[in-house]
Design a protein around this motif. Structure first.
Motif, PDB file in Angstrom:
ATOM      1  N   UNK A 130      23.822   6.413  -1.694  1.00  0.00           N
ATOM      2  CA  UNK A 130      23.114   6.511  -2.979  1.00  0.00           C
ATOM      3  C   UNK A 130      23.888   7.641  -4.085  1.00  0.00           C
ATOM      4  N   UNK A 131      24.508   8.657  -3.621  1.00  0.00           N
ATOM      5  CA  UNK A 131      25.147   9.475  -4.377  1.00  0.00           C
ATOM      6  C   UNK A 131      26.604   9.028  -4.990  1.00  0.00           C
ATOM      7  N   UNK A 132      27.040   7.984  -4.070  1.00  0.00           N
ATOM      8  CA  UNK A 132      28.216   7.358  -4.476  1.00  0.00           C
ATOM      9  C   UNK A 132      27.912   6.395  -5.661  1.00  0.00           C
ATOM     10  N   UNK A 133      26.777   5.368  -5.383  1.00  0.00           N
ATOM     11  CA  UNK A 133      26.420   4.757  -6.265  1.00  0.00           C
ATOM     12  C   UNK A 133      26.017   5.233  -7.583  1.00  0.00           C
ATOM     13  N   UNK A 134      25.297   6.209  -7.650  1.00  0.00           N
ATOM     14  CA  UNK A 134      24.677   6.837  -8.872  1.00  0.00           C
ATOM     15  C   UNK A 134      26.006   7.478  -9.454  1.00  0.00           C
ATOM     16  N   UNK A 135      26.759   8.291  -8.880  1.00  0.00           N
ATOM     17  CA  UNK A 135      28.048   8.673  -9.511  1.00  0.00           C
ATOM     18  C   UNK A 135      28.789   7.511 -10.280  1.00  0.00           C
ATOM     19  N   UNK A 182      15.379   6.705 -15.396  1.00  0.00           N
ATOM     20  CA  UNK A 182      13.561   6.160 -15.020  1.00  0.00           C
ATOM     21  C   UNK A 182      13.791   5.326 -13.528  1.00  0.00           C
ATOM     22  N   UNK A 183      14.663   4.416 -13.590  1.00  0.00           N
ATOM     23  CA  UNK A 183      14.582   3.611 -12.562  1.00  0.00           C
ATOM     24  C   UNK A 183      14.860   4.387 -11.232  1.00  0.00           C
ATOM     25  N   UNK A 184      16.103   5.239 -11.146  1.00  0.00           N
ATOM     26  CA  UNK A 184      16.276   6.041  -9.964  1.00  0.00           C
ATOM     27  C   UNK A 184      15.161   6.885  -9.579  1.00  0.00           C
ATOM     28  N   UNK A 185      14.474   7.400 -10.588  1.00  0.00           N
ATOM     29  CA  UNK A 185      13.129   7.980 -10.215  1.00  0.00           C
ATOM     30  C   UNK A 185      12.185   7.346  -9.502  1.00  0.00           C
ATOM     31  N   UNK A 298      18.892  -8.037  -4.026  1.00  0.00           N
ATOM     32  CA  UNK A 298      17.723  -6.784  -4.165  1.00  0.00           C
ATOM     33  C   UNK A 298      18.433  -5.518  -3.669  1.00  0.00           C
ATOM     34  N   UNK A 299      19.806  -5.467  -3.337  1.00  0.00           N
ATOM     35  CA  UNK A 299      20.410  -4.293  -3.154  1.00  0.00           C
ATOM     36  C   UNK A 299      20.593  -3.268  -4.553  1.00  0.00           C
ATOM     37  N   UNK A 300      20.714  -1.886  -4.138  1.00  0.00           N
ATOM     38  CA  UNK A 300      20.833  -1.030  -5.375  1.00  0.00           C
ATOM     39  C   UNK A 300      22.036  -1.299  -6.000  1.00  0.00           C
ATOM     40  N   UNK A 301      21.921  -1.392  -7.437  1.00  0.00           N
ATOM     41  CA  UNK A 301      22.967  -1.481  -8.562  1.00  0.00           C
ATOM     42  C   UNK A 301      23.730  -2.779  -8.331  1.00  0.00           C
ATOM     43  N   UNK A 302      23.329  -3.744  -7.597  1.00  0.00           N
ATOM     44  CA  UNK A 302      24.063  -5.087  -7.454  1.00  0.00           C
ATOM     45  C   UNK A 302      23.613  -5.950  -8.549  1.00  0.00           C
ATOM     46  N   UNK A 303      24.753  -6.400  -9.335  1.00  0.00           N
ATOM     47  CA  UNK A 303      24.522  -7.143 -10.422  1.00  0.00           C
ATOM     48  C   UNK A 303      25.239  -8.694 -10.235  1.00  0.00           C
ATOM     49  N   UNK A 304      24.602  -9.665 -10.651  1.00  0.00           N
ATOM     50  CA  UNK A 304      25.095 -11.086 -10.495  1.00  0.00           C
ATOM     51  C   UNK A 304      26.231 -11.237 -11.719  1.00  0.00           C
ATOM     52  N   UNK A 305      25.795 -10.811 -12.706  1.00  0.00           N
ATOM     53  CA  UNK A 305      26.560 -10.703 -13.781  1.00  0.00           C
ATOM     54  C   UNK A 305      26.741  -9.451 -14.415  1.00  0.00           C
ATOM     55  N   UNK A 312      24.033  -5.252 -22.711  1.00  0.00           N
ATOM     56  CA  UNK A 312      22.878  -5.156 -23.369  1.00  0.00           C
ATOM     57  C   UNK A 312      22.569  -3.618 -23.103  1.00  0.00           C
ATOM     58  N   UNK A 313      23.052  -2.893 -22.525  1.00  0.00           N
ATOM     59  CA  UNK A 313      22.757  -1.455 -22.376  1.00  0.00           C
ATOM     60  C   UNK A 313      21.373  -1.209 -21.525  1.00  0.00           C
ATOM     61  N   UNK A 314      20.808  -2.069 -20.917  1.00  0.00           N
ATOM     62  CA  UNK A 314      19.654  -1.824 -20.170  1.00  0.00           C
ATOM     63  C   UNK A 314      20.007  -2.089 -18.626  1.00  0.00           C
ATOM     64  N   UNK A 315      20.796  -2.890 -18.374  1.00  0.00           N
ATOM     65  CA  UNK A 315      20.810  -3.139 -16.928  1.00  0.00           C
ATOM     66  C   UNK A 315      21.144  -2.044 -16.072  1.00  0.00           C
ATOM     67  N   UNK A 316      20.589  -1.701 -15.115  1.00  0.00           N
ATOM     68  CA  UNK A 316      20.863  -0.590 -14.203  1.00  0.00           C
ATOM     69  C   UNK A 316      20.930  -0.984 -12.623  1.00  0.00           C
ATOM     70  N   UNK A 317      20.846  -2.459 -12.441  1.00  0.00           N
ATOM     71  CA  UNK A 317      21.155  -2.992 -11.286  1.00  0.00           C
ATOM     72  C   UNK A 317      20.000  -2.400 -10.102  1.00  0.00           C
ATOM     73  N   UNK A 318      19.001  -1.913 -10.584  1.00  0.00           N
ATOM     74  CA  UNK A 318      17.887  -1.385  -9.815  1.00  0.00           C
ATOM     75  C   UNK A 318      16.497  -2.062  -9.607  1.00  0.00           C
ATOM     76  N   UNK A 319      16.430  -2.892 -10.852  1.00  0.00           N
ATOM     77  CA  UNK A 319      15.129  -3.912 -11.137  1.00  0.00           C
ATOM     78  C   UNK A 319      14.833  -4.600  -9.886  1.00  0.00           C
ATOM     79  N   UNK A 320      15.704  -5.374  -9.282  1.00  0.00           N
ATOM     80  CA  UNK A 320      15.165  -6.248  -8.164  1.00  0.00           C
ATOM     81  C   UNK A 320      14.947  -5.337  -6.828  1.00  0.00           C
TER      82      UNK A 320
END
Length: 364
Positions: A130-135, A182-185, A298-305, A312-320
């Motif tokens: 998690x720390x690695x992903x956040x960094x 916000x998503x991390x919290x 559904x993994x943390x920080x995983x993005x298809x695109x 767009x400045x909004x994608x965090x990869x945490x939504x799913x």
């Protein structure tokens, strides 16, 4: 005390045998002296002989009955201290006495400690990951903001065309940091169980329409048609704010990863596998997801695109990931179906609530 107990002899058996034999020897000697009127010498010899004989007998009995089990108990405790765990199912505990009880308790303690160590190892691995992903996620917008500000400070702030553009880009990255924080919290609370679900009866149609109205502007901006497919009202048992977040995340993704002139459909239908539940679905006509990525979305920080979500400045990869944890907290199912360049469908189950007319009016 010897450094290596449980080697060849048992001190416990020796002490028990010695004091028991001493008591027996004295009793026999006194009885021979006063009851049978033997001489003092004969009484001492008789008492001494009984002391030795009974001592050896008692020692052997105790040694045979207890020493092996004491060694087993000692070995179990040593294994726990050294974090070495093994299967103790083959242990023979048919005597059903206090020692057998202690052995069983030690085996249970060993299994409990093993599970706890495994849990702590999983938490530690999760923490490192998690720390690695956040960094990794934080450094991109931070470095971008730093670069824009340095450029402005080095003179670009006086260029009206450049400074406006750079400030807008810096602001997009600031927004991305806000969304990410916000998503991390949120996901931290969900994964640790800190965020509890407030289960209540809600009208799912009204909730869907609220989400549709909130995201309509975004759909129009992206030239995406946002519509519903709801033929019947359903009252479900769920946490309203959490299910609203699930719908927002799914609909927002469906808009974001759609194509110009595409559409997003949000609907409800009975779930064929369980009559007590309904299936809420969000279907789009977007870029789709390849089969190799469906299990990972559904993994943390995983993005298809990755490029689109970063632009767009909004994608965090945490939504799913948040969606998955919310559905797990509700003990409900999440389904993902997709065909690349055709469509994607995200659906989840919710438990229906059968209400009387009066109750339905109160819920609405």
């Amino acid at each position: 005390m010897r450094k290596k107990p449980f080697q060849k002899s048992s001190r416990l058996a020796f002490h028990s045998a010695f004091y028991s034999a001493l008591l027996i020897g004295c009793a026999i000697g006194v009885a021979a002296q006063f009851l049978f009127n033997t001489t003092l010498t004969n009484s001492l010899l008789l008492g001494g002989g009984m002391f030795v004989l009974s001592g050896i007998t008692i020692y052997l009995v105790i040694y045979t009955q207890q020493f092996a089990r004491l060694k087993t108990l000692n070995q179990i405790n040593k294994n726990i201290l050294k974090k070495r765990f093994r299967d103790y199912e083959e242990l023979n505990t048919k005597n059903h006495d206090e020692l057998d009880y202690l052995i069983k308790q030690s085996v249970r303690a060993s299994k409990t400690v093993e599970r706890e160590i495994q849990r702590l190892n999983r938490i530690e691995n999760y923490r490192k990951e998690f720390i690695g992903d956040i960094s990794h996620e934080l450094k991109t917008p931070i470095f971008a903001i730093q670069g824009f500000i340095e450029t402005l400070l080095n003179g670009a702030i006086d260029d009206e065309e450049v400074n406006q553009k750079f400030l807008e880009k810096a602001m997009r990255n600031v927004n991305r940091l806000i969304y990410l924080t916000k998503d991390l919290m949120e996901i931290s609370k969900l994964e640790t169980g800190e965020l509890k679900s407030d289960i209540q009866n809600i009208n799912i149609k009204d909730l869907i329409m609220e989400v549709i109205n909130n995201l309509q502007y975004k759909a129009e901006k992206a030239d995406v048609l946002l519509k519903t497919d709801i033929s019947q009202d359903y009252t479900v048992s769920a946490d309203r704010s959490q299910i609203k977040q699930v719908l927002i995340n799914l609909v927002d993704n469906a808009i974001k990863y759609n194509v110009k002139g595409g559409k997003v459909t949000v609907g409800i239908k009975p779930w064929s596998e369980d009559e007590s539940r309904v299936l809420v679905y969000v279907k789009d006509t977007g870029i789709g997801i390849s089969q190799q990525h469906i299990e990972r979305v559904t993994e943390r920080f995983f993005r298809v695109d990755k490029s689109r979500s970063r632009e767009d400045g909004e994608g965090t990869g945490l939504g799913l990931a948040i969606v998955k944890h919310i559905m797990q907290a509700h003990n409900e199912e999440l389904f993902i179906e997709s065909t690349p360049n055709v469509s994607s469908s995200f659906s989840f189950t919710l438990s229906k609530v059968d209400l009387t007319s009066a109750e339905a009016e109160l819920t609405n």
